[in-house]
Write an enzyme that holds these catalytic residues in place. Structure first.
Site, short mmCIF file in Angstrom:
data_model
loop_
_atom_site.label_atom_id
_atom_site.label_comp_id
_atom_site.label_asym_id
_atom_site.label_seq_id
_atom_site.Cartn_x
_atom_site.Cartn_y
_atom_site.Cartn_z
N CYS A 63 18.05 1.16 3.49
CA CYS A 63 18.10 1.58 1.97
C CYS A 63 18.61 2.96 1.95
O CYS A 63 19.49 3.20 1.02
CB CYS A 63 16.76 1.34 1.51
SG CYS A 63 15.52 2.57 2.42
N HIS A 118 11.27 3.09 0.12
CA HIS A 118 12.37 2.36 -0.17
C HIS A 118 13.19 3.25 -1.27
O HIS A 118 12.31 3.98 -2.13
CB HIS A 118 11.93 0.84 -0.40
CG HIS A 118 13.03 0.31 -1.02
ND1 HIS A 118 14.19 -0.17 0.12
CD2 HIS A 118 13.91 -0.26 -1.99
CE1 HIS A 118 15.19 -0.82 -0.48
NE2 HIS A 118 14.79 -0.99 -1.67
N HIS A 136 20.63 -1.43 -4.47
CA HIS A 136 19.89 -0.86 -3.20
C HIS A 136 20.28 -1.76 -2.15
O HIS A 136 20.62 -3.15 -2.30
CB HIS A 136 18.44 -0.96 -3.49
CG HIS A 136 17.66 -2.28 -4.08
ND1 HIS A 136 16.55 -2.58 -3.42
CD2 HIS A 136 17.96 -3.40 -4.58
CE1 HIS A 136 16.22 -3.77 -3.90
NE2 HIS A 136 17.11 -4.22 -4.55
#
Length: 293
Positions: A63, A118, A136
């Site tokens: 990420c 994240h 993402h």
């Protein structure tokens, strides 16, 4: 002594300006909206690439590897971990309407929802400002998701802004899609003057040029329908009311066309356009959410 003080002050100001200029990323003088558009375009080029822990791109990402890779293309160096990216830039406070394209979305981790684990890149709000899309790198690879997906809704922590704020007039124009009745009837908005219509139970209904719609309460505020009816805006500007159905939606990805999407879901292009209040001249944008059934 006064001239000397003025000279010293001028030198200090010049030095401060030089330091600030040195800290500006490449392309810092560009319109931040154009930079944000370019960031999302670059991010979209990597849709479908696999997730690999520690991946820095361009063939695979994790990420933060993804956000670092994309922003580095435009002269912005982000921290490499999600816990550090949660402190990059500056905090964006307020509701979803305060977000702008290119903001970094911070989520909690899989185990601890309150600890950054994240990140993603904000794309756009939905038409009623109650959800947004972001791109993402997750376990399934680089993809576009919605904040209303339970997993992400439960882990949403906050937003960090890396780019400069959009110019005020552009930021206002970007988020002004709902108007008061006074504004609507004045004819000075982007919504058509005849878009205020009487709907079920004589409740005013506003249909916007992009095909979105909402009821107007007695206080002039907008609210979502109760789901009993679907109101569909036709391409010619007329509208119709139908019994509510279980709708299915699709998020536009890079390379999509109306023909490809229609073929994927077994509907005609004409039906696809009609369901979404579009016509053959309409332009698809990355992250758009289309009704397909």
């Amino acid at each position: 002594m006064k001239p000397l003080r003025l000279l010293v002050s001028a030198l200090l100001l010049c030095f401060a300006a030089c330091v600030a200029a040195a800290q500006e990323p490449a392309g810092g003088q560009e319109n931040p909206r154009k930079v944000a558009d370019a960031i999302i375009k670059e991010a979209g080029r990597h849709l479908g690439k696999p997730y690999v822990y520690g991946g820095n791109g361009p063939e695979s990402f994790d990420c933060t590897g993804f956000t670092c890779f994309v922003f580095r293309k435009f002269g912005y160096n982000l921290s490499r971990t999600s816990s550090d990216q949660a402190h990059d830039g500056r905090e964006v406070k307020g509701g979803y309407d305060k977000l702008q394209k290119g903001d970094i979305i911070i989520f909690g981790g899989r185990v601890n929802k309150k600890t950054p684990g994240h990140v993603g890149i904000f794309i756009a709000l939905d038409s009623l400002k109650q959800s947004f899309t972001f791109i993402h790198a997750c376990n399934s690879g680089v993809t576009i998701s919605h904040i209303d997906e339970p997993y992400y809704a439960q882990r949403f922590i906050g937003v960090r802004r890396i780019l400069p704020d959009f110019p005020p007039e552009e930021r206002e124009r970007a988020r002004k899609s709902h108007f008061s009745l006074t504004e609507l009837l004045s004819g000075k908005t982007g919504a058509a003057r005849d878009s205020v219509l009487n709907a079920v139970q004589e409740r005013p209904l506003v249909l916007f040029p992009d095909g979105s719609w909402a009821f107007v309460g007695a206080d002039g505020k907008y609210f979502e329908p109760d789901g009993a009816r679907d109101f569909i805006l036709n391409a010619d500007g007329t509208w119709r009311s139908e019994e509510a159905t279980t709708a299915e939606y699709y998020t536009v990805r890079g390379g999509d066309t109306f023909q490809k999407i229609a073929r994927k879901f077994g509907v005609s292009v004409e039906s696809l356009l009609e369901m979404n209040g579009l016509n053959k001249r309409s332009v698809l944008r990355l992250g758009d959410r289309l009704r397909v059934r």
